[in-house]
Design a protein around this motif. Structure first.
Motif, PDB file in Angstrom:
ATOM      1  N   VAL A 166      -1.950  -1.336  -3.840  1.00 56.03           N
ATOM      2  CA  VAL A 166      -3.053  -0.386  -3.671  1.00 56.03           C
ATOM      3  C   VAL A 166      -2.388   0.970  -3.471  1.00 56.03           C
ATOM      4  O   VAL A 166      -1.501   1.099  -2.626  1.00 56.03           O
ATOM      5  CB  VAL A 166      -3.912  -0.734  -2.439  1.00 56.03           C
TER       6      VAL A 166
ATOM      7  N   PRO B  55       0.674   4.972   0.696  1.00 55.65           N
ATOM      8  CA  PRO B  55      -0.208   6.024   1.230  1.00 55.65           C
ATOM      9  C   PRO B  55       0.090   7.407   0.668  1.00 55.65           C
ATOM     10  O   PRO B  55      -0.801   8.250   0.600  1.00 55.65           O
ATOM     11  CB  PRO B  55       0.056   5.984   2.737  1.00 55.65           C
TER      12      PRO B  55
ATOM     13  N   TYR C  71       0.857  -1.191   0.000  1.00 56.40           N
ATOM     14  CA  TYR C  71       0.000   0.000   0.000  1.00 56.40           C
ATOM     15  C   TYR C  71       0.890   1.236   0.000  1.00 56.40           C
ATOM     16  O   TYR C  71       1.811   1.349   0.811  1.00 56.40           O
ATOM     17  CB  TYR C  71      -0.919   0.015   1.223  1.00 56.40           C
TER      18      TYR C  71
ATOM     19  N   ASN D 112      -2.892   5.155  -2.819  1.00 54.10           N
ATOM     20  CA  ASN D 112      -3.686   6.358  -2.586  1.00 54.10           C
ATOM     21  C   ASN D 112      -3.481   7.224  -3.827  1.00 54.10           C
ATOM     22  O   ASN D 112      -2.385   7.743  -4.055  1.00 54.10           O
ATOM     23  CB  ASN D 112      -3.202   7.071  -1.331  1.00 54.10           C
TER      24      ASN D 112
ATOM     25  N   THR E  88      -5.312   9.953  -4.787  1.00 52.23           N
ATOM     26  CA  THR E  88      -5.920  11.286  -4.747  1.00 52.23           C
ATOM     27  C   THR E  88      -4.965  12.321  -5.344  1.00 52.23           C
ATOM     28  O   THR E  88      -5.330  13.061  -6.257  1.00 52.23           O
ATOM     29  CB  THR E  88      -6.296  11.656  -3.298  1.00 52.23           C
TER      30      THR E  88
ATOM     31  N   MET F 121     -11.425  11.871  -4.376  1.00 50.41           N
ATOM     32  CA  MET F 121     -10.483  10.964  -3.704  1.00 50.41           C
ATOM     33  C   MET F 121     -10.373   9.721  -4.583  1.00 50.41           C
ATOM     34  O   MET F 121     -11.315   9.384  -5.302  1.00 50.41           O
ATOM     35  CB  MET F 121     -10.985  10.613  -2.307  1.00 50.41           C
ATOM     36  N   ALA F 122      -9.246   9.046  -4.518  1.00 46.34           N
ATOM     37  CA  ALA F 122      -9.085   7.915  -5.435  1.00 46.34           C
ATOM     38  C   ALA F 122      -8.156   6.858  -4.873  1.00 46.34           C
ATOM     39  O   ALA F 122      -7.258   7.153  -4.079  1.00 46.34           O
ATOM     40  CB  ALA F 122      -8.540   8.411  -6.779  1.00 46.34           C
ATOM     41  N   LEU F 123      -8.404   5.635  -5.277  1.00 51.29           N
ATOM     42  CA  LEU F 123      -7.495   4.510  -5.058  1.00 51.29           C
ATOM     43  C   LEU F 123      -7.206   3.897  -6.422  1.00 51.29           C
ATOM     44  O   LEU F 123      -8.098   3.807  -7.266  1.00 51.29           O
ATOM     45  CB  LEU F 123      -8.122   3.414  -4.196  1.00 51.29           C
TER      46      LEU F 123
END
Lengths: 311, 311
Positions: B96, B5, B3, B98, B100, B80-82
């Motif tokens: 995954v 972030p 991930y 972040n 945005t 906002m987006a993933l």
């Protein structure tokens, strides 16, 4: 944002059945948003993107799931999945779920709900064709909705069938011939067959069949004659035409779309039903994004999560 | 699975420009898979699901992005987006992000590539309409592709325009009138306007315009007369009809689909080009999933990740 690495662990199946039933009721009442699955082809498989919004469960999101038949040779599952959940009032991503196990589990409740409404009686002999993860998910979910007095299991591999029967916690489970397995109240077919495995003459009046295995163009498990004798319910007509049990018969002109008796959602809300004790009913399951969201909702309530920074 | 972030932190813009240019080249050569964006409507906004596969960059995945105009009043971003990335040979989810910040950043390179190929010269006066995050992304990305001798900025709010000009690191930046801003070599419009803000008489021959703001039905920034004088390039025709700068003129019969001069992908591969020094060119940007994958690829190479259990 939370990540649920073991989203399928320890879920209360009875509760999942209720949420999935509620999702199908919303589908029957045309209260969900569920655009068609979008397919993207990769070199040795594909992935499908399944967005949806279920207002009554207050959940929105997307499942992303691949199908790679050559994966087991690499030590990976054929099917892996993630579900992303968005907060419905702000659109903020609030959860990522490992949905590989949930994808197996979420089809069980659909079969269980179909059996609950369409089976000829509440105390049933269950016939199971195939012994994979989907077979087990079906037995576990159906046993929460009906009294299963006996489970008859058939697999091409008898050792698998015996192992499967001994693994079940239903009272009376046995590995038998395919004909004897079909001699039941509720038959569940869960194989990846590409030609009809279940012969018309093995199917008697008054049965219910969950046709689970066919989930891609070219797959079929039932003699099309069975579909002619039966009233055929689907989860979603467009998906069923494309990849359900009816896809091959439709492509060969052996089944017509007007022959569909209704959707499972319409059955759940009472708009469609089994009409006579002696009719044969079939539920053709392809798997809907709303099932994935319904089970994700339970997983988020019951599962352990890792906190992740997002904003 | 990893991930990211802070996927947008510290990215090398020049490298992002190259990857986005490469993605547009693949698009021009019809080598990408990019099904249309799928919209799901929520009570006070919507979310879009954008799957794609870029074989030459060996990246596949899906961006999920919301648009909720009332979010700022709740202290949340409107958008906002993933982005979810799948390994291309097995379909396994591997990242995954972040997305945005990446969503703001990825439109800059598209504008920069359009300017690189369509601007009348390499040493340019840049005019910027609007002072939001997209305006900044455009200046930063264009300055990597061309020599920007001067930036002229206009906003409805002059304080915002002056603050924006003072924030830039290009050599000569000033807040001026809208007419004077339009008197430039490359004009970039980045407002959420729903009526034409840029008058035809302010636009002189030989200019290039990046029309960035219109990204939903009903939005437009340019007098349709400008489109008639110009050669109009789009990122994707279907998306541009639906939600780009041309969407309102098309709906009013003031622009026809055959008037489109080509796609940015076709420009990058040399199939389409600026043909005369005095022609006006317009790039109508709506944002493609392949841009999101191209920037995700760089973010995965350069960003810090949190390891997450998946299998």
């Amino acid at each position: 944002m939370k990540y649920y690495p073991d989203a399928d662990k320890g879920l209360d199946i009875a509760l999942v059945n209720r949420e999935v039933e509620s999702a199908f009721a919303d589908h029957g009442n045309d209260r969900v948003q569920m655009p068609p699955k979008v397919y993207v082809t990769l070199p040795t498989g594909d992935f499908r993107t399944m967005p949806a919004y279920l207002p009554s469960l207050d959940i929105a999101g997307v499942k992303i799931v691949n199908v790679h038949p050559e994966n087991p040779a690499k030590g990976l599952p054929t099917v892996m999945a993630l579900t992303i959940i968005l907060e419905t009032t702000t659109g903020q991503p609030v959860a990522v779920l490992n949905a590989t196990g949930l994808t197996d589990m979420r089809t069980g409740p659909a079969g269980a709900i179909a059996a609950k409404y369409l089976a000829p009686k509440k105390d049933c002999v269950l016939g199971i064709i195939g012994t994979g993860r989907q077979a087990e998910a079906q037995v576990r979910a159906i046993a929460r909705e009906l009294t299963v007095s006996e489970v008859r299991v058939w697999s091409r591999n008898q050792i698998h069938a015996e192992a499967f029967a001994s693994r079940l916690d239903t009272p009376d489970n046995r590995s038998v011939s395919i004909e004897r397995t079909c001699d039941c109240d509720i038959l569940v077919t869960t194989t990846p067959s590409r030609s009809p495995l279940i012969q018309n003459e093995w199917i008697h009046e008054g049965m219910h069949i969950n046709a689970i295995g066919a989930d891609a163009p070219g797959k079929q498990e039932l003699d099309p004659e069975i579909l002619h004798r039966a009233r055929v319910f689907v989860d979603d007509p467009a998906q069923a035409f494309h990849s359900g049990e009816i896809n091959v018969p439709i492509s060969k002109g052996l089944f017509q779309t007007w022959m569909i008796a209704g959707t499972l959602g319409e059955v759940v809300i009472g708009k469609r039903r089994r009409e006579r004790p002696d009719e044969i009913t079939v539920f053709d399951s392809t798997g809907l994004a709303i099932q994935d969201l319904a089970i994700a909702k339970i997983a988020m309530q019951q599962g352990k999560a890792i906190d992740l920074p997002f904003l």
